[in-house]
Design a protein around this motif. Structure first.
Motif, PDB file in Angstrom:
ATOM      1  N   MET A 282      12.221 -12.722  37.831  1.00  0.00           N
ATOM      2  CA  MET A 282      13.211 -13.505  37.178  1.00  0.00           C
ATOM      3  C   MET A 282      13.472 -13.047  35.906  1.00  0.00           C
ATOM      4  SD  MET A 282      12.258 -17.524  38.180  1.00  0.00           S
ATOM      5  CE  MET A 282      13.514 -18.260  36.836  1.00  0.00           C
ATOM      6  N   ASN A 283      12.705 -12.188  35.327  1.00  0.00           N
ATOM      7  CA  ASN A 283      12.772 -11.729  33.878  1.00  0.00           C
ATOM      8  C   ASN A 283      13.206 -10.403  33.811  1.00  0.00           C
ATOM      9  OD1 ASN A 283      11.932 -13.558  31.260  1.00  0.00           O
ATOM     10  ND2 ASN A 283      10.740 -13.967  33.127  1.00  0.00           N
ATOM     11  N   GLY A 284      13.501  -9.777  35.202  1.00  0.00           N
ATOM     12  CA  GLY A 284      14.141  -8.457  35.334  1.00  0.00           C
ATOM     13  C   GLY A 284      13.155  -7.208  35.273  1.00  0.00           C
ATOM     14  N   ASP A 285      11.802  -7.605  35.174  1.00  0.00           N
ATOM     15  CA  ASP A 285      10.906  -6.466  34.915  1.00  0.00           C
ATOM     16  C   ASP A 285      10.470  -5.967  36.504  1.00  0.00           C
ATOM     17  OD1 ASP A 285       8.929  -4.697  34.209  1.00  0.00           O
ATOM     18  OD2 ASP A 285       8.080  -6.014  32.576  1.00  0.00           O
ATOM     19  N   GLY A 286      11.253  -5.348  36.998  1.00  0.00           N
ATOM     20  CA  GLY A 286      10.917  -4.992  38.572  1.00  0.00           C
ATOM     21  C   GLY A 286       9.704  -4.045  38.583  1.00  0.00           C
ATOM     22  N   ALA A 289       6.543  -5.911  38.165  1.00  0.00           N
ATOM     23  CA  ALA A 289       6.510  -6.756  39.363  1.00  0.00           C
ATOM     24  C   ALA A 289       5.855  -6.007  40.619  1.00  0.00           C
ATOM     25  CB  ALA A 289       7.626  -7.301  39.834  1.00  0.00           C
ATOM     26  N   LEU A 290       6.432  -4.737  40.732  1.00  0.00           N
ATOM     27  CA  LEU A 290       6.000  -3.720  41.793  1.00  0.00           C
ATOM     28  C   LEU A 290       4.740  -3.508  41.576  1.00  0.00           C
ATOM     29  CD1 LEU A 290       9.071  -1.836  42.598  1.00  0.00           C
ATOM     30  CD2 LEU A 290       8.247  -3.679  44.131  1.00  0.00           C
ATOM     31  N   ASP A 291       4.110  -2.826  40.443  1.00  0.00           N
ATOM     32  CA  ASP A 291       2.796  -2.643  40.030  1.00  0.00           C
ATOM     33  C   ASP A 291       1.970  -3.827  40.454  1.00  0.00           C
ATOM     34  OD1 ASP A 291       3.616  -0.045  39.071  1.00  0.00           O
ATOM     35  OD2 ASP A 291       3.705  -0.860  37.107  1.00  0.00           O
ATOM     36  N   LEU A 292       2.231  -4.834  39.999  1.00  0.00           N
ATOM     37  CA  LEU A 292       1.394  -6.121  40.360  1.00  0.00           C
ATOM     38  C   LEU A 292       1.367  -6.342  41.936  1.00  0.00           C
ATOM     39  CD1 LEU A 292       0.073  -7.863  38.183  1.00  0.00           C
ATOM     40  CD2 LEU A 292       1.767  -9.725  38.798  1.00  0.00           C
ATOM     41  N   LEU A 293       2.194  -6.158  42.877  1.00  0.00           N
ATOM     42  CA  LEU A 293       2.136  -6.435  44.110  1.00  0.00           C
ATOM     43  C   LEU A 293       1.366  -5.315  44.697  1.00  0.00           C
ATOM     44  CD1 LEU A 293       3.601  -7.405  46.813  1.00  0.00           C
ATOM     45  CD2 LEU A 293       4.725  -5.589  46.857  1.00  0.00           C
ATOM     46  N   SER A 294       1.167  -4.178  44.136  1.00  0.00           N
ATOM     47  CA  SER A 294       0.198  -2.816  44.640  1.00  0.00           C
ATOM     48  C   SER A 294      -1.325  -3.199  44.030  1.00  0.00           C
ATOM     49  CB  SER A 294       0.542  -1.558  43.960  1.00  0.00           C
ATOM     50  OG  SER A 294       0.549  -1.600  42.547  1.00  0.00           O
ATOM     51  N   GLN A 295      -1.280  -4.174  43.096  1.00  0.00           N
ATOM     52  CA  GLN A 295      -2.765  -4.346  42.639  1.00  0.00           C
ATOM     53  C   GLN A 295      -3.292  -5.428  43.215  1.00  0.00           C
ATOM     54  OE1 GLN A 295      -2.994  -5.256  38.205  1.00  0.00           O
ATOM     55  NE2 GLN A 295      -1.397  -3.838  37.963  1.00  0.00           N
ATOM     56  N   VAL A 306       5.837 -14.383  51.012  1.00  0.00           N
ATOM     57  CA  VAL A 306       6.238 -14.644  49.705  1.00  0.00           C
ATOM     58  C   VAL A 306       6.070 -13.694  48.614  1.00  0.00           C
ATOM     59  CG1 VAL A 306       6.052 -16.474  47.753  1.00  0.00           C
ATOM     60  CG2 VAL A 306       5.604 -17.272  49.900  1.00  0.00           C
ATOM     61  N   SER A 307       4.994 -12.925  48.615  1.00  0.00           N
ATOM     62  CA  SER A 307       4.588 -11.835  47.709  1.00  0.00           C
ATOM     63  C   SER A 307       5.751 -10.871  47.994  1.00  0.00           C
ATOM     64  CB  SER A 307       3.265 -11.298  48.207  1.00  0.00           C
ATOM     65  OG  SER A 307       2.505 -12.195  48.122  1.00  0.00           O
ATOM     66  N   TYR A 308       6.089 -10.473  49.083  1.00  0.00           N
ATOM     67  CA  TYR A 308       7.153  -9.497  49.387  1.00  0.00           C
ATOM     68  C   TYR A 308       8.588 -10.049  48.993  1.00  0.00           C
ATOM     69  CZ  TYR A 308       4.138  -6.044  51.902  1.00  0.00           C
ATOM     70  OH  TYR A 308       3.309  -5.231  52.213  1.00  0.00           O
ATOM     71  N   LEU A 309       8.674 -11.197  49.129  1.00  0.00           N
ATOM     72  CA  LEU A 309      10.279 -11.871  48.873  1.00  0.00           C
ATOM     73  C   LEU A 309      10.306 -11.861  47.232  1.00  0.00           C
ATOM     74  CD1 LEU A 309      12.627 -13.217  49.714  1.00  0.00           C
ATOM     75  CD2 LEU A 309      11.364 -15.415  49.296  1.00  0.00           C
ATOM     76  N   ALA A 314      12.401  -8.851  42.634  1.00  0.00           N
ATOM     77  CA  ALA A 314      12.527  -8.267  41.087  1.00  0.00           C
ATOM     78  C   ALA A 314      13.071  -6.877  41.521  1.00  0.00           C
ATOM     79  CB  ALA A 314      10.760  -7.774  41.103  1.00  0.00           C
ATOM     80  N   CYS A 315      13.288  -6.367  42.441  1.00  0.00           N
ATOM     81  CA  CYS A 315      14.001  -5.044  42.908  1.00  0.00           C
ATOM     82  C   CYS A 315      15.320  -5.233  42.629  1.00  0.00           C
ATOM     83  CB  CYS A 315      13.854  -4.385  44.099  1.00  0.00           C
ATOM     84  SG  CYS A 315      12.055  -3.748  44.436  1.00  0.00           S
ATOM     85  N   ASN A 316      15.866  -6.567  42.989  1.00  0.00           N
ATOM     86  CA  ASN A 316      17.299  -6.915  43.224  1.00  0.00           C
ATOM     87  C   ASN A 316      17.624  -7.088  41.797  1.00  0.00           C
ATOM     88  OD1 ASN A 316      19.403  -8.198  43.864  1.00  0.00           O
ATOM     89  ND2 ASN A 316      18.524  -9.574  45.496  1.00  0.00           N
ATOM     90  N   HIS A 317      16.934  -7.919  40.998  1.00  0.00           N
ATOM     91  CA  HIS A 317      17.459  -8.356  39.692  1.00  0.00           C
ATOM     92  C   HIS A 317      17.168  -6.925  38.690  1.00  0.00           C
ATOM     93  CE1 HIS A 317      17.950 -12.377  40.165  1.00  0.00           C
ATOM     94  NE2 HIS A 317      16.568 -12.542  40.675  1.00  0.00           N
TER      95      HIS A 317
END
Length: 575
Positions: A282-286, A289-295, A306-309, A314-317
């Motif tokens: 939501m804050n545009g830090d894509g 966000a992707l780093d956090l998904l990998s962690q 939900v994680s993937y959504l 994040a990629c979208n924004h």
């Protein structure tokens, strides 16, 4: 004998053991004694090792069931996958003149709450009054909870007001109901009243209050609640920590949300990770966000749908098109099957990047039937890139699906207006009138010294209206020195240029920012919440205001956060 029965009950770990105990009670004659029989029924109807249908069979073998016997079955049904079945059992009790007590009513009300059966709950309310158990505090709290969860917040408030005695659960039920029922102002007022009356908030209380703060963007009140949570050590509860992260994220303070995330003393669960990833989105830090998904996997938490959504959002924004497409393609390999929301996010991702044909191809190739949101997304992208043909196709699909969303008509009308096709604009507006579709008015609100102020486009109702409009005139004069010219093409009405400038100048977010400038100390951030997406002109103007007045301005619109500072926005002009 009673002690021996209790020991046997505790040892029943399966239905087989329960059947053995039933046989024992029958052969020893204890089945005819109410306490023994009722405890067996409760064990069979409610416990994980029991079987509700078997409990019902046992019940039918009883010649003259007691109220406690009935209660055991009603309670089991209320907790089952079909809670509404408790209601006909209750009605049978009444028909047979069986004595009904507060516990019976409480179990049936819990069934109504789970099934959101408001009509049945209101009928039961009348029965409660008739049989004279309405003074029971627990029963009144349960009744209040039913009304709140079923959406009858006025009914819930009435029960609350009429309660002679209240407990913490009563306050919690109404605060949570008001917060979840889109009445956050009232939820916060009740939360403050509760503290004034000397009640000590617990985990459930703060969850309701944090939800209200999230909706309102009331960061100061949210911070006070967070401080209380830490001081009272409620932050040992992961659900409370998740709510704090969500509150800071929705108030625009992603750094504070991340600080809470990193400093949690309790173990993070899947919701913790998902909430933080969505906060970054939501804050545009894509990238973060992707780093956090990998962690997540490294922490032993496997990403879910939900994680993937959240990561796709994040990629979208952030405009990370290739990363988003690659992430979407990798989902199936990770054991997560994409649903319609994932497809919708990818369609939005491609649409924002102007890749309309690819977005349309994805919709047509989906393994499930596309919903209205997908076609609305394509319609929005068509408006952005002025693709009339694609917009008309998406609009036709929405009409075929029976959509009456004002946004569908407004977008198509705006596309025609941008092309100066006023006859088509008139046709769309006539269709809106015939279908009684009304445009949602834009409004913004902000919190100043704990008080919320609401602004509507062109509004003059605020007590400080004269000062606000004087400030807007000052802003209008000063921003022209920075090369600003009004984006009058955005005013999609067949009116003169001067009128178009006036329409743009008095958008609700501009009114809110002007009020923030006159009502807060120089140098302090200004925070605005808006129900619709921020327009291009407001985005441009607020960027300039942030530089001229040396203010950080945070705007939360329907889709994301925009953090304006020194003439720049955190979205990098991509939203």
């Amino acid at each position: 004998m009673a002690f021996r029965l209790e020991a046997l009950l505790q040892k029943c770990a399966s239905l087989f053991h329960i059947k053995q105990l039933q046989a024992h009670l029958i052969t020893t004659g204890q089945f005819q004694f109410h306490p023994s029989r009722t405890k067996l029924l409760e064990l069979c109807a409610v416990s994980p090792s029991g079987d509700l249908s078997f409990a019902c069979n046992i019940f039918r073998q009883i010649g003259t069931p007691s109220t406690n016997d009935w209660n055991a079955i009603v309670r089991g049904l209320a907790h089952s996958s079909v809670p509404t079945q408790a209601i006909p059992w209750f009605r049978t009790m009444l028909r047979r003149s069986q004595r009904v007590d507060a516990l019976t009513c409480s179990f049936v009300l819990k069934a109504c709450a789970r099934a959101l059966a408001l009509f049945e709950a209101s009928q039961l309310h009348s029965q409660i009054v008739r049989i004279g158990v309405e003074a029971d505090v627990l029963l009144q709290t349960t009744l209040l909870d039913v009304y709140a969860k079923s959406g009858d917040l006025d009914g819930a408030h009435k029960v609350f007001d009429e309660m002679g005695l209240r407990d913490i659960a009563s306050w919690n039920a109404l605060i949570s109901g008001l917060a979840q029922g889109n009445r956050p102002n009232e939820a916060m007022a009740l939360f403050n009243k509760m503290k004034e009356e000397g009640w000590k908030p617990n985990e459930v209380t703060v969850l309701g209050a944090l939800s209200a703060c999230s909706q309102l963007g009331a960061s100061k009140q949210g911070e006070n609640i967070h401080r209380y949570i830490v001081n009272d050590m409620l932050d040992k509860n992961v659900i409370v920590c998740n709510a704090v992260i969500d509150m800071y994220a929705k108030c625009g303070f992603v750094d504070k949300a991340y600080s809470v995330f990193n400093s949690m003393s309790c173990r993070k669960n899947i919701i913790t990770w998902n909430t933080m990833i969505m906060a970054l989105a939501m804050n545009g830090d894509g990238h973060k966000a992707l780093d956090l998904l990998s962690q997540m996997d490294l922490d032993g938490v496997h990403p879910d749908a939900v994680s993937y959504l959240a990561a796709l959002c994040a990629c979208n924004h952030a405009g990370l098109v290739e990363e988003g497409v690659s992430l979407f393609d990798s989902m199936t390999e990770s054991g997560v099957k994409p649903n319609v929301k994932h497809y919708g996010s990818v369609v939005d991702l491609l649409g924002r990047a102007g890749r309309l044909k690819e977005a349309c191809d994805i919709i047509r190739s989906m393994p499930m039937f596309p919903d209205e949101v997908l076609w609305q997304t394509l319609l929005g992208a068509s408006k952005t890139y002025g693709n009339v043909e694609m917009a008309e196709m998406a609009s036709k699909k929405l009409v075929e699906m029976g959509s009456i969303s004002c946004g569908d008509f407004v977008l198509l009308s705006n596309i025609y207006a941008a092309q100066k096709r006023w006859d088509d604009v008139g046709r769309v507006r006539e269709a809106m009138k015939n279908r009684d579709v009304r445009k949602v008015p834009g409004f913004s609100y902000m919190e100043v010294e704990g008080e919320l102020h609401k602004f509507v486009n062109g509004d003059h109702s605020h007590p400080n209206s004269r000062e606000i409009y004087a400030k807007l005139d000052e802003i209008k004069f000063r921003i022209k020195g920075y090369g600003y010219t009004a984006e009058t093409d955005l005013v999609l009405h067949d009116i003169g240029e001067e009128d178009k400038e006036n329409v743009l100048n008095y958008h609700s977010e501009k009114l809110a920012v002007a009020f923030g400038l006159i009502s807060t100390i120089d140098g302090t951030p200004i925070q605005v919440n808006k129900n619709l997406r921020i327009c291009v002109d407001c985005h441009t103007v607020i960027k300039i205001i942030s530089k001229i007045y040396n203010r950080e301005i945070i705007v939360r619109d329907r889709a994301r956060f925009h953090r304006f500072n020194q003439g720049l926005c955190s979205c990098k002009d991509y939203w």
